[in-house]
Write a protein that holds these residues in place. Sequence first.
Motif, short mmCIF file in Angstrom:
data_model
loop_
_atom_site.label_atom_id
_atom_site.label_comp_id
_atom_site.label_asym_id
_atom_site.label_seq_id
_atom_site.Cartn_x
_atom_site.Cartn_y
_atom_site.Cartn_z
N ASP A 101 44.74 75.54 103.40
CA ASP A 101 44.58 76.80 102.66
C ASP A 101 43.47 77.66 103.25
OD1 ASP A 101 46.48 76.01 100.95
OD2 ASP A 101 45.20 75.79 99.19
N MET A 102 42.40 76.99 103.68
CA MET A 102 41.25 77.73 104.17
C MET A 102 41.59 78.48 105.45
SD MET A 102 37.62 75.93 104.08
CE MET A 102 37.61 75.21 102.46
N ALA B 182 43.92 81.30 104.43
CA ALA B 182 43.20 82.39 103.77
C ALA B 182 42.52 83.26 104.83
CB ALA B 182 42.17 81.83 102.81
N ASP C 208 43.08 87.14 105.73
CA ASP C 208 41.95 88.06 105.74
C ASP C 208 41.85 88.81 107.06
OD1 ASP C 208 40.86 88.17 103.28
OD2 ASP C 208 39.41 86.56 103.57
N LEU D 71 32.39 74.32 109.75
CA LEU D 71 32.78 73.26 108.82
C LEU D 71 32.65 71.87 109.44
CD1 LEU D 71 35.79 74.74 106.86
CD2 LEU D 71 33.44 74.38 106.14
N PHE E 2 44.55 81.46 96.28
CA PHE E 2 45.11 80.12 96.37
C PHE E 2 44.70 79.26 95.19
CE2 PHE E 2 45.10 81.67 100.65
CZ PHE E 2 46.22 81.11 101.24
N SER F 131 43.70 76.26 95.38
CA SER F 131 42.49 75.52 95.72
C SER F 131 41.30 76.45 95.94
CB SER F 131 42.74 74.73 96.99
OG SER F 131 43.03 75.63 98.05
N ALA G 29 40.27 78.03 98.20
CA ALA G 29 40.08 78.19 99.65
C ALA G 29 38.83 78.99 99.98
CB ALA G 29 41.33 78.83 100.28
N LEU G 30 37.74 78.74 99.26
CA LEU G 30 36.47 79.40 99.60
C LEU G 30 35.85 78.68 100.79
CD1 LEU G 30 34.95 79.92 96.06
CD2 LEU G 30 36.38 81.46 97.38
N TYR G 31 35.11 79.43 101.61
CA TYR G 31 34.44 78.81 102.75
C TYR G 31 33.12 78.22 102.26
CZ TYR G 31 37.75 82.05 104.71
OH TYR G 31 38.89 82.74 104.96
N PRO G 32 32.97 76.90 102.32
CA PRO G 32 31.80 76.27 101.71
C PRO G 32 30.48 76.63 102.39
CG PRO G 32 33.15 74.64 102.86
CD PRO G 32 33.91 75.92 102.87
N HIS G 33 30.55 77.04 103.67
CA HIS G 33 29.30 77.32 104.39
C HIS G 33 28.85 78.76 104.22
CE1 HIS G 33 32.69 78.27 106.93
NE2 HIS G 33 31.92 79.07 107.63
N MET G 34 29.62 79.56 103.48
CA MET G 34 29.23 80.96 103.31
C MET G 34 28.82 81.22 101.87
SD MET G 34 32.20 82.99 105.32
CE MET G 34 32.90 82.35 106.84
N ASN H 239 31.67 85.23 101.52
CA ASN H 239 33.06 84.87 101.23
C ASN H 239 33.87 86.10 100.88
OD1 ASN H 239 34.27 82.04 101.05
ND2 ASN H 239 32.18 81.69 100.37
N PHE I 249 34.39 88.49 103.83
CA PHE I 249 34.90 87.92 105.09
C PHE I 249 35.96 88.79 105.75
CE2 PHE I 249 37.64 85.02 107.55
CZ PHE I 249 36.70 84.48 108.40
N ARG J 103 37.64 88.14 96.63
CA ARG J 103 38.02 88.23 98.03
C ARG J 103 39.32 89.01 98.19
NH1 ARG J 103 37.93 82.58 101.01
NH2 ARG J 103 39.94 82.43 100.02
#
Lengths: 282, 367
Positions: free
Chosen positions: A172-173, A176, A180, A195, B81, B83, B85-90, B95, B98, B146
């Motif tokens: 998904d990431m 996404a 974007d 990541l 989504f 889940s 689907a966020l970026y964990p490092h941002m 986010n 982006f 987003r």
Amino acid sequence: MTSAAAARISVWTVLKWATAIAIAVITIFPIWWMINVVFSLPGEPVAINPRLWPTSLSAGLEKIEMIFTQTGYLRAYGISLAYALLTILGVLFIGSLAAFEFALFDFPAKGPIFGIVMLSLMVPTAVTIIPTYLLTSNLGWLNSLQGLVVPGLASAFGLFMLVQFMRAIPKDMIEAARLDGAGHFQIYWHVALPLCRNALVTLAILTFMQTWGNYMWPLIVTTSPEMYTVGQVVGMFNAPLSHQTVDVVMTANLLAAVPPLLFFLIFQRKIVEGIAMSGTKG
Amino acid sequence: MAFLEIKSLCKSFESYSVLKDIDLSIEKGEFVVFVGPSGCGKSTLLRMITGLETPTSGTIAIEDEVINDVDPARRGTAMVFQSYALYPHMTVFQNISFGLRMSRKPKALIRERVEKAAAILRLDKLLDRKPAQLSGGQKQRVAIGRAIVREPRVFLFDEPLSNLDAELRVQMRAELLELHERLGTTMIYVTHDQVEAMTLADKMVVMSGGRIQQYGRPLDLYDDPDNKFVAGFVGSPKMNFLSATVASVGAGGLRADLAAGGAAALPLIEALAPGARIDIGIRPEQLSVVAAGQAPSADAVSVAGRVALIEDLGAESYLHLHLADDSRIGVRTARHAAHLGEEVRVAAPAAGVLVFDEAGARLRGRA
Ligand SMILES: Nc1ncnc2c1ncn2[C@@H]1O[C@H](COP(=O)(O)OP(=O)(O)OP(=O)(O)O)[C@@H](O)[C@H]1O
Ligand SMILES: [Mg+2]
């Protein structure tokens, strides 16, 4: 009942500590002995009445200065550092790019190609070293930095490890990011790389230890003294026909051990984490 | 032509056909919900609209432009989504911004749009946090943020609330409706929860087995389903089905023998041969308990059964009746209408029941 349990625990604890201390002593003693020999007046530690602690800081510094100024040691240091750093950069970049494709995208013959790369993990270096040498030699890269670095840039182990990590990135990431408007390389750079930062750090550490300690390849590829790495120079000090005294040889060895030691002290936690991770995830 | 027009769309994965001949028109500004059981192809349809899957055949057009071959990022669709689907490092700010950053929009514009979205979603104070420091509902709002900053023509949501607990889900539903009101943008929302679909949708698309079973307003689907699947899927508690055999069809209507015992007279004229099997659908709230000793009125469908379970819901009770043919039906009644284990007769006005043929198609011919 309770006292029996307590007794068992204390026996166990004692055993555990005794083992740990024994291992620590066995590991640390050679390093300590090296320091001891270097920072003493010549002959002192090996006298009839040996001492286990350093006696003369100035004697040690003198030896270090002598080695740096009167031999090619400093240049070898530079070459080894360049060799290690360039290899790390290359392994990380190439490995992560390849892992990105293998882990997250489909392309024709992906399975067989990955299989072949993994198969190369099982081939011992001794088998590949002569063909690699011939290839390097044909390219005219003997006695050059690229001759040292390039053959080590593609690491099958690194690829394997990074693929394991990147497979864990949710699909998904990536989708996404695509929605974007991120391009292929942007997804790699902004999403996939950050990541798997932990894996990259681990791989960098492992690569450093491997290249800094690599003796065989430099020995074969760089035959002229101005391209010697630290390993080779130390090897010459250690050679049976070396005209250096024991304490000077020890100094050369100690100096070679300093970068990995520093590295360990700085990254100790990361190294343990990383090895644990590559063990469980891999 | 409609705002979003899907024509004879098919999708197969290798030889396995997932979506079959989908036709759908969505008007601008509508809140459309795709609903159906797991695996019926809702996500696949959504992913084709946004461009993550390519159709095997058929076209998708937005505002009269066929977008089959348009790059996903340029379709004017934004997807949220399940889940997140966020970026964990941002951070939250990174986010949300982006997409804008990837398309190299000016910094001032990015800041302005992110702040606007954050204000709408009440994220203003969280912009510097990382996703790991957010609650489920907040993460969901970031994911929506987003989508908002891209100012899409269509929002696509794939089961966005299914990771939230029940209470939060109700709250987020209200927020989504509010957001829809505020932005006025077309939204397509996928869920397998028909209650969620009923509460959110302007229009509801009920899907099953890769086909659209029915498309329309939630209450129209509830009152006037096209087939047995839609009738059973829409509405909670579910519609009851009584199997029956046609006894005779005449000018006055249709007479049928219920498998659970008794006969029913239905105001229905259809070309059915005596002996044909039909299903009679009755919603639980249509049924009422007939007092002992009283006969049900002549134009009602009635059936007798033993009370197997009573769910007391407070204002009302829900009876589970065990019928003679071993089937079960549910009855919504006032409190204390029956006792456990009791034999009761329940009846529904014949005008309120639905009839389906053996294949599940609705029979509508009125007498
Ligand atoms: N990439 C794929 N390859 C093969 N089959 C797929 C693929 N994606 C989906 N399918 C199949 O297509 C069917 C529909 O999947 P889809 O995800 O659209 O269902 P869904 O209605 O969204 O279900 P859920 O409510 O569980 O999310 C499923 O049977 C699934 O196995
Ligand atoms: Mg789905």
